[in-house]
Design an enzyme around this catalytic site. Structure first.
Site, PDB file in Angstrom:
ATOM      1  N   HIS A  98      35.736  36.980  29.207  1.00 56.88           N
ATOM      2  CA  HIS A  98      34.744  37.850  29.846  1.00 56.88           C
ATOM      3  C   HIS A  98      33.341  37.398  29.418  1.00 56.88           C
ATOM      4  O   HIS A  98      33.143  36.962  28.284  1.00 56.88           O
ATOM      5  CB  HIS A  98      34.979  39.316  29.461  1.00 56.88           C
ATOM      6  CG  HIS A  98      34.133  40.262  30.254  1.00 56.88           C
ATOM      7  ND1 HIS A  98      32.820  40.507  29.942  1.00 56.88           N
ATOM      8  CD2 HIS A  98      34.399  40.995  31.369  1.00 56.88           C
ATOM      9  CE1 HIS A  98      32.317  41.357  30.831  1.00 56.88           C
ATOM     10  NE2 HIS A  98      33.255  41.663  31.701  1.00 56.88           N
ATOM     11  N   GLU A 170      33.469  36.978  38.127  1.00 59.26           N
ATOM     12  CA  GLU A 170      32.574  38.091  37.824  1.00 59.26           C
ATOM     13  C   GLU A 170      31.176  37.547  37.533  1.00 59.26           C
ATOM     14  O   GLU A 170      30.877  37.200  36.378  1.00 59.26           O
ATOM     15  CB  GLU A 170      33.069  38.845  36.591  1.00 59.26           C
ATOM     16  CG  GLU A 170      34.465  39.406  36.730  1.00 59.26           C
ATOM     17  CD  GLU A 170      34.676  40.549  35.753  1.00 59.26           C
ATOM     18  OE1 GLU A 170      34.961  41.654  36.213  1.00 59.26           O
ATOM     19  OE2 GLU A 170      34.516  40.329  34.532  1.00 59.26           O
TER      20      GLU A 170
HETATM   21  C1  PEP Z   1      32.826  43.963  34.145  1.00 59.13           C
HETATM   22  O1  PEP Z   1      32.019  44.148  33.258  1.00 59.13           O
HETATM   23  O2  PEP Z   1      33.675  43.064  34.050  1.00 59.13           O
HETATM   24  C2  PEP Z   1      32.802  44.816  35.298  1.00 59.13           C
HETATM   25  C3  PEP Z   1      33.451  44.446  36.374  1.00 59.13           C
HETATM   26  O3  PEP Z   1      32.069  45.967  35.177  1.00 59.13           O
HETATM   27  P1  PEP Z   1      31.467  46.895  36.327  1.00 59.13           P
HETATM   28  O4  PEP Z   1      32.527  47.089  37.368  1.00 59.13           O
HETATM   29  O5  PEP Z   1      31.135  48.163  35.620  1.00 59.13           O
HETATM   30  O6  PEP Z   1      30.284  46.170  36.858  1.00 59.13           O
END
Ligand code: PEP
Length: 254
Positions: A98, A170
């Site tokens: 992450h 992400e």
């Molecule tokens: C994340 O931090 O991986 C995430 C997807 O958070 P959010 O959905 O709150 O943006």
């Protein structure tokens, strides 16, 4: 009909009482089976792993994960948790790389490679997170950057092992409180690149970053996207249940 992954990481939130309430309500809502076409998963803090496993039961349709695990099986690694320990606590999935771990805890492409290998060695599903910063995006380097992150972690593996990995794209600029929701247009090219490299070769290609109840259906409609990895919206069970419903509806239309 292909399976859509719809899951959440709780990050460093929830007491045991809160974890218990969320997991019990989910278990009671699902009644032993996942929404058709959907693979649900939840990734609590380490402290709640056994509690959530106990509530969901051993045969739950909801996969249980941990947010990190070390690449070694055991040893002098104070503060770390190994894959065998995570498995022993009931985990089936390991979140790896992450962006918060890359930024704050020194996670590198090489450590993600080792951790993916460790998860696979013990039969757990690696959930490899990749994503570029706003700076990389601004200079047009998003696709090359995320492909390099993925390749560094995966490309030394045989195809059979790669097929057990889930990738979550992400973008850093889109996640968490400081992020802004990505538009569908912004995600088309990165997913085209990921689809070309890994489409049909991995277990899932997920999107994560400010997913909410208004944009989830559109995000699932992007070519090559096979699921959503969600933070804040899913921390309230009602939000997660609604995302499962959106996923089920989308899966039925595929
Ligand atoms: C994340 O931090 O991986 C995430 C997807 O958070 P959010 O959905 O709150 O943006």
């Amino acid at each position: 009909m292909s399976t859509l992954w719809i899951g959440t990481s709780w990050k460093m939130t929830k007491t045991l009482a809160e974890a218990r309430a969320w997991a019990e309500a989910l278990r009671d809502h699902l009644g032993g089976s996942a929404p058709t076409g959907v693979q649900p998963f939840v990734i609590p803090s380490f402290t709640a792993t056994t509690t959530v496993r106990g509530i969901l039961g051993d045969h739950s349709p909801v996969l249980l994960g941990v947010q990190n695990a070390h690449w070694e099986d055991a040893g002098a690694w104070t503060g770390e948790v190994s894959v065998p320990q995570a498995k022993d606590a009931g985990a089936q999935l390991v979140e790896i790389g992450h962006s918060e771990r890359r930024e704050h805890f020194g996670e590198t492409v090489e450590t993600t490679r080792r951790k993916v290998a460790a998860a696979l060695r013990h039969g757990l599903t690696p959930l490899l997170c990749i994503g570029e910063s706003a700076e990389v995006k601004a200079r047009g380097g998003s696709a090359a950057f995320i492909l390099a992150q993925a390749a560094g972690a995966l490309d030394s593996l045989p195809a059979e092992e790669v097929s057990r990995v889930v990738i979550a794209y992400e973008p850093i600029w889109a996640i968490g409180e400081k992020g802004r929701p990505a538009t569908v247009e912004e995600l088309v090219d990165p997913f085209a690149a990921l689809g070309e490299a890994y489409g049909g070769k991995v277990a899932g290609l997920l999107y994560g970053g400010s997913v909410n109840l208004d944009n989830a259906a559109d995000l699932l409609g992007i070519e090559h996207v096979t699921g959503l990895f969600v933070g804040r919206t899913a921390w309230r069970l009602e939000g997660y249940l609604e995302l499962l419903r959106i996923g089920q509806e989308h899966a039925a239309a595929l």
